[in-house]
Motif scaffolding. Structure first.
Motif, PDB file in Angstrom:
ATOM      1  N   ARG A   1       0.860  -1.190   0.000  1.00  0.00           N
ATOM      2  CA  ARG A   1       0.000   0.000   0.000  1.00  0.00           C
ATOM      3  C   ARG A   1       0.898   1.242   0.000  1.00  0.00           C
ATOM      4  O   ARG A   1       1.863   1.307   0.752  1.00  0.00           O
ATOM      5  CB  ARG A   1      -0.894   0.032   1.237  1.00  0.00           C
ATOM      6  N   PRO A   2       0.555   2.242  -0.803  1.00  0.00           N
ATOM      7  CA  PRO A   2       1.369   3.457  -0.805  1.00  0.00           C
ATOM      8  C   PRO A   2       1.223   4.243   0.495  1.00  0.00           C
ATOM      9  O   PRO A   2       0.137   4.311   1.075  1.00  0.00           O
ATOM     10  CB  PRO A   2       0.842   4.258  -1.993  1.00  0.00           C
ATOM     11  N   VAL A   3       2.349   4.805   0.937  1.00  0.00           N
ATOM     12  CA  VAL A   3       2.401   5.614   2.161  1.00  0.00           C
ATOM     13  C   VAL A   3       3.338   6.788   1.908  1.00  0.00           C
ATOM     14  O   VAL A   3       4.422   6.611   1.354  1.00  0.00           O
ATOM     15  CB  VAL A   3       2.943   4.797   3.360  1.00  0.00           C
ATOM     16  N   LEU A   4       2.917   7.964   2.331  1.00  0.00           N
ATOM     17  CA  LEU A   4       3.779   9.139   2.355  1.00  0.00           C
ATOM     18  C   LEU A   4       3.425   9.879   3.636  1.00  0.00           C
ATOM     19  O   LEU A   4       2.422  10.591   3.700  1.00  0.00           O
ATOM     20  CB  LEU A   4       3.554  10.013   1.122  1.00  0.00           C
ATOM     21  N   ASP A   5       4.229   9.666   4.680  1.00  0.00           N
ATOM     22  CA  ASP A   5       3.929  10.196   6.005  1.00  0.00           C
ATOM     23  C   ASP A   5       5.101  11.039   6.497  1.00  0.00           C
ATOM     24  O   ASP A   5       6.142  10.508   6.874  1.00  0.00           O
ATOM     25  CB  ASP A   5       3.649   9.049   6.973  1.00  0.00           C
ATOM     26  N   ASP A   6       4.897  12.351   6.486  1.00  0.00           N
ATOM     27  CA  ASP A   6       5.949  13.275   6.926  1.00  0.00           C
ATOM     28  C   ASP A   6       5.569  13.986   8.221  1.00  0.00           C
ATOM     29  O   ASP A   6       6.009  15.099   8.483  1.00  0.00           O
ATOM     30  CB  ASP A   6       6.276  14.286   5.832  1.00  0.00           C
TER      31      ASP A   6
ATOM     32  N   VAL B   1      11.366  11.634  10.893  1.00  0.00           N
ATOM     33  CA  VAL B   1      11.760  10.796   9.766  1.00  0.00           C
ATOM     34  C   VAL B   1      10.523  10.580   8.895  1.00  0.00           C
ATOM     35  O   VAL B   1       9.503  10.067   9.351  1.00  0.00           O
ATOM     36  CB  VAL B   1      12.333   9.442  10.239  1.00  0.00           C
ATOM     37  N   THR B   2      10.611  10.983   7.641  1.00  0.00           N
ATOM     38  CA  THR B   2       9.528  10.781   6.686  1.00  0.00           C
ATOM     39  C   THR B   2       9.578   9.347   6.179  1.00  0.00           C
ATOM     40  O   THR B   2      10.637   8.869   5.782  1.00  0.00           O
ATOM     41  CB  THR B   2       9.663  11.762   5.508  1.00  0.00           C
ATOM     42  N   VAL B   3       8.433   8.661   6.197  1.00  0.00           N
ATOM     43  CA  VAL B   3       8.369   7.302   5.672  1.00  0.00           C
ATOM     44  C   VAL B   3       7.630   7.304   4.340  1.00  0.00           C
ATOM     45  O   VAL B   3       6.628   8.003   4.172  1.00  0.00           O
ATOM     46  CB  VAL B   3       7.721   6.309   6.668  1.00  0.00           C
ATOM     47  N   VAL B   4       8.192   6.524   3.403  1.00  0.00           N
ATOM     48  CA  VAL B   4       7.650   6.473   2.052  1.00  0.00           C
ATOM     49  C   VAL B   4       7.586   5.021   1.600  1.00  0.00           C
ATOM     50  O   VAL B   4       8.572   4.293   1.693  1.00  0.00           O
ATOM     51  CB  VAL B   4       8.524   7.270   1.062  1.00  0.00           C
ATOM     52  N   ASN B   5       6.419   4.634   1.125  1.00  0.00           N
ATOM     53  CA  ASN B   5       6.230   3.328   0.511  1.00  0.00           C
ATOM     54  C   ASN B   5       5.534   3.572  -0.818  1.00  0.00           C
ATOM     55  O   ASN B   5       4.457   4.172  -0.843  1.00  0.00           O
ATOM     56  CB  ASN B   5       5.372   2.431   1.411  1.00  0.00           C
TER      57      ASN B   5
ATOM     58  N   SER C   1       2.882  -4.643  -8.634  1.00  0.00           N
ATOM     59  CA  SER C   1       2.228  -5.816  -9.221  1.00  0.00           C
ATOM     60  C   SER C   1       1.039  -6.371  -8.446  1.00  0.00           C
ATOM     61  O   SER C   1       0.121  -6.909  -9.054  1.00  0.00           O
ATOM     62  CB  SER C   1       3.254  -6.950  -9.389  1.00  0.00           C
ATOM     63  N   LEU C   2       1.071  -6.282  -7.120  1.00  0.00           N
ATOM     64  CA  LEU C   2       0.028  -6.900  -6.298  1.00  0.00           C
ATOM     65  C   LEU C   2      -0.490  -5.914  -5.253  1.00  0.00           C
ATOM     66  O   LEU C   2      -0.300  -6.100  -4.054  1.00  0.00           O
ATOM     67  CB  LEU C   2       0.586  -8.156  -5.606  1.00  0.00           C
ATOM     68  N   PRO C   3      -1.166  -4.843  -5.682  1.00  0.00           N
ATOM     69  CA  PRO C   3      -1.607  -3.808  -4.743  1.00  0.00           C
ATOM     70  C   PRO C   3      -2.688  -4.299  -3.781  1.00  0.00           C
ATOM     71  O   PRO C   3      -3.491  -5.153  -4.138  1.00  0.00           O
ATOM     72  CB  PRO C   3      -2.152  -2.713  -5.661  1.00  0.00           C
ATOM     73  N   ARG C   4      -2.680  -3.721  -2.574  1.00  0.00           N
ATOM     74  CA  ARG C   4      -3.661  -4.108  -1.552  1.00  0.00           C
ATOM     75  C   ARG C   4      -4.519  -2.946  -1.063  1.00  0.00           C
ATOM     76  O   ARG C   4      -5.386  -3.152  -0.226  1.00  0.00           O
ATOM     77  CB  ARG C   4      -2.938  -4.724  -0.346  1.00  0.00           C
ATOM     78  N   GLN C   5      -4.279  -1.727  -1.540  1.00  0.00           N
ATOM     79  CA  GLN C   5      -5.105  -0.609  -1.092  1.00  0.00           C
ATOM     80  C   GLN C   5      -6.487  -0.690  -1.737  1.00  0.00           C
ATOM     81  O   GLN C   5      -6.716  -1.491  -2.637  1.00  0.00           O
ATOM     82  CB  GLN C   5      -4.422   0.736  -1.375  1.00  0.00           C
ATOM     83  N   ASP C   6      -7.396   0.153  -1.300  1.00  0.00           N
ATOM     84  CA  ASP C   6      -8.794   0.078  -1.730  1.00  0.00           C
ATOM     85  C   ASP C   6      -8.981   0.044  -3.239  1.00  0.00           C
ATOM     86  O   ASP C   6      -9.753  -0.741  -3.746  1.00  0.00           O
ATOM     87  CB  ASP C   6      -9.597   1.241  -1.142  1.00  0.00           C
ATOM     88  N   ASN C   7      -8.278   0.890  -3.978  1.00  0.00           N
ATOM     89  CA  ASN C   7      -8.506   0.937  -5.424  1.00  0.00           C
ATOM     90  C   ASN C   7      -7.797  -0.190  -6.192  1.00  0.00           C
ATOM     91  O   ASN C   7      -8.021  -0.363  -7.374  1.00  0.00           O
ATOM     92  CB  ASN C   7      -8.121   2.301  -5.996  1.00  0.00           C
ATOM     93  N   ARG C   8      -6.924  -0.931  -5.525  1.00  0.00           N
ATOM     94  CA  ARG C   8      -6.211  -2.087  -6.109  1.00  0.00           C
ATOM     95  C   ARG C   8      -5.463  -1.747  -7.394  1.00  0.00           C
ATOM     96  O   ARG C   8      -5.265  -2.591  -8.254  1.00  0.00           O
ATOM     97  CB  ARG C   8      -7.161  -3.248  -6.376  1.00  0.00           C
TER      98      ARG C   8
END
Length: 159
Positions: A112-117, A121-125, A130-137
């Motif tokens: 799942r994409p993440v952008l948390d600043d 420390v900013t975390v980024v995913n 290929s195999l998305p798991r967030q709501d919109n897939r």
């Protein structure tokens, strides 16, 4: 400088090829693990240098499990994330990055994409290509645009 950030391709490289064609030119490609044997293939198709770390499904990989790189004026901790319990929060990941002198932590694993600043420390995913798991897939990736001062902005994109 323009950087492509991807993760969790799991050996399914069709979307990787699409993204590379779509966003090129790029100066650096970062893969945050779970390539499942596609390391050589990715290096062959990438139009630029590649930085990679191994994920929890990269059983026989010789890639490092984590590394620190510099982009612009920032130190980045790269890891797949599974050893830092990222499914339950980012505290351990942030602490690991900070202990290595990093102000960013790039990770994968959760698909799942993440952008948390919101913290030091900013975390980024970038999510999974290929195999998305967030709501919109929808498969996702991130682009970092580095300015002349060495700062960058990060945006998440979807295929």
């Amino acid at each position: 400088m323009r950087v492509l950030l991807v993760s969790d391709s799991h050996g399914r490289n069709q979307n990787m090829e699409k993204v590379i064609r779509k966003v090129s030119p790029v100066d650096l490609l970062i893969h945050l693990g779970d390539l499942e044997g596609s390391e050589g293939y990715l290096e062959a198709i990438a139009p630029c240098p590649v930085e990679m770390v191994a994920g929890n499904n990269d059983f026989f990989s010789r890639l490092p499990r984590e590394k620190v790189i510099t982009i612009g004026r920032h130190q980045i901790f790269m890891t797949h994330g599974h050893n830092y319990y990222v499914n339950y929060g980012y505290g351990e990941l942030r602490a690991a990055a900070k202990s290595r002198g990093c102000d960013y932590a790039f990770f994968g694993h959760i698909h799942r994409p993440v952008l948390d600043d919101t913290e030091e420390v900013t975390v980024v995913n970038p999510g999974s290509i290929s195999l998305p798991r967030q709501d919109n897939r929808r498969p996702s990736y991130a682009i970092l645009n580095v300015n002349r001062k060495g700062d960058f902005d990060i945006e998440i994109y979807y295929l």
